[in-house]
Scaffold this active site. Sequence first.
Site, PDB file in Angstrom:
ATOM      1  N   GLY A  30      -8.280  -3.378  -0.412  1.00  0.00           N
ATOM      2  CA  GLY A  30      -7.895  -4.070   0.809  1.00  0.00           C
ATOM      3  C   GLY A  30      -8.402  -3.370   2.052  1.00  0.00           C
ATOM      4  N   SER A  31      -8.142  -3.981   3.201  1.00  0.00           N
ATOM      5  CA  SER A  31      -8.689  -3.483   4.465  1.00  0.00           C
ATOM      6  C   SER A  31      -8.167  -2.099   4.824  1.00  0.00           C
ATOM      7  CB  SER A  31      -8.369  -4.472   5.591  1.00  0.00           C
ATOM      8  OG  SER A  31      -6.963  -4.652   5.728  1.00  0.00           O
ATOM      9  N   THR A  32      -6.908  -1.818   4.504  1.00  0.00           N
ATOM     10  CA  THR A  32      -6.343  -0.503   4.833  1.00  0.00           C
ATOM     11  C   THR A  32      -7.052   0.597   4.059  1.00  0.00           C
ATOM     12  OG1 THR A  32      -4.176  -1.465   5.323  1.00  0.00           O
ATOM     13  CG2 THR A  32      -4.243   0.892   4.858  1.00  0.00           C
ATOM     14  N   ASP A  85      -2.059   2.712  -1.708  1.00  0.00           N
ATOM     15  CA  ASP A  85      -2.472   1.318  -1.569  1.00  0.00           C
ATOM     16  C   ASP A  85      -1.861   0.726  -0.311  1.00  0.00           C
ATOM     17  OD1 ASP A  85      -3.700  -1.060  -2.223  1.00  0.00           O
ATOM     18  OD2 ASP A  85      -2.903  -1.131  -4.258  1.00  0.00           O
ATOM     19  N   GLY A  86      -2.403  -0.373   0.129  1.00  0.00           N
ATOM     20  CA  GLY A  86      -1.823  -1.120   1.231  1.00  0.00           C
ATOM     21  C   GLY A  86      -0.858  -2.170   0.704  1.00  0.00           C
ATOM     22  N   GLY A 100      -3.498  -9.937  -1.467  1.00  0.00           N
ATOM     23  CA  GLY A 100      -4.344 -10.640  -0.512  1.00  0.00           C
ATOM     24  C   GLY A 100      -5.824 -10.477  -0.804  1.00  0.00           C
ATOM     25  N   GLU A 107      -4.042  -3.744  -9.516  1.00  0.00           N
ATOM     26  CA  GLU A 107      -3.212  -2.916  -8.641  1.00  0.00           C
ATOM     27  C   GLU A 107      -1.874  -2.607  -9.301  1.00  0.00           C
ATOM     28  OE1 GLU A 107      -4.663  -4.125  -4.145  1.00  0.00           O
ATOM     29  OE2 GLU A 107      -3.340  -5.498  -5.205  1.00  0.00           O
ATOM     30  N   LYS A 125       3.223  -5.717   9.000  1.00  0.00           N
ATOM     31  CA  LYS A 125       3.485  -6.060   7.597  1.00  0.00           C
ATOM     32  C   LYS A 125       4.961  -5.929   7.222  1.00  0.00           C
ATOM     33  CE  LYS A 125      -0.878  -6.723   7.091  1.00  0.00           C
ATOM     34  NZ  LYS A 125      -1.736  -5.960   6.204  1.00  0.00           N
TER      35      LYS A 125
END
EC number: 5.3.1.6
Length: 228
Positions: A30-32, A85-86, A100, A107, A125
């Site tokens: 993910g983006s994070t 993880d995000g 997402g 995950e 979030k």
Amino acid sequence: MKDVKALKLMTLNDVLSQINGDMTLGIGTGSTMELLLPQMAQLIKERGYNITGVCTSNKIAFLAKELGIKICEINDVDHIDLAIDGADEVDPSLNIIKGGGGALFREKVIDEMASRFVVVVDETKMVQYLGETFKLPVEVDKFNWYHILRKIESYADIKVERRVNEDVAFITDNGNYILDCKLPKGIDPYKFHEYLIHLTGVFETGYFLDMADQVIVGTQEGVKILEK
């Protein structure tokens, strides 16, 4: 006012402090994680840490390799020391919705394997109930996806859509579809997860319940560390 990227970067020191010299590290998708991973790779290199990464998606594995992080397959390790993880949503009980990026099955496998699971998010979030702002992803078999969709919609007032990417059905790294479920307030995540996971053709849900050991939150006021 800091933007979302700045809020995520605020968490960096707290994330890096979790990593030590010799460990197997679960690397989220993910983006994070894409934002934080270069700094993690730099720390590993500078300190000469013996880190082996287990990645939750092909995309993050490619990035980790490019950054010089040694990676291996999930079946090549018998434990994971730490997973980072995000998340797409975090409720007051630190229950989570993820998926997402479409990697929810891998995950969950890696995060459940980890001795410690740390989640990194920005304050946008944080929600009062799961499904408040983000749809619940459910990974399903291609063969009977539409029948699963109908069964999910029959559970409650739930709108379900098959995920698409540029007008083409989104395919996970496992070769499956994702159904995104818009949840009404009041859905019990434990009961709904049990309903979903027993539907033939459902591989996994985006509910990560009672899994996070720590949530690191970047806020306008600074970094907040949440633990049960």
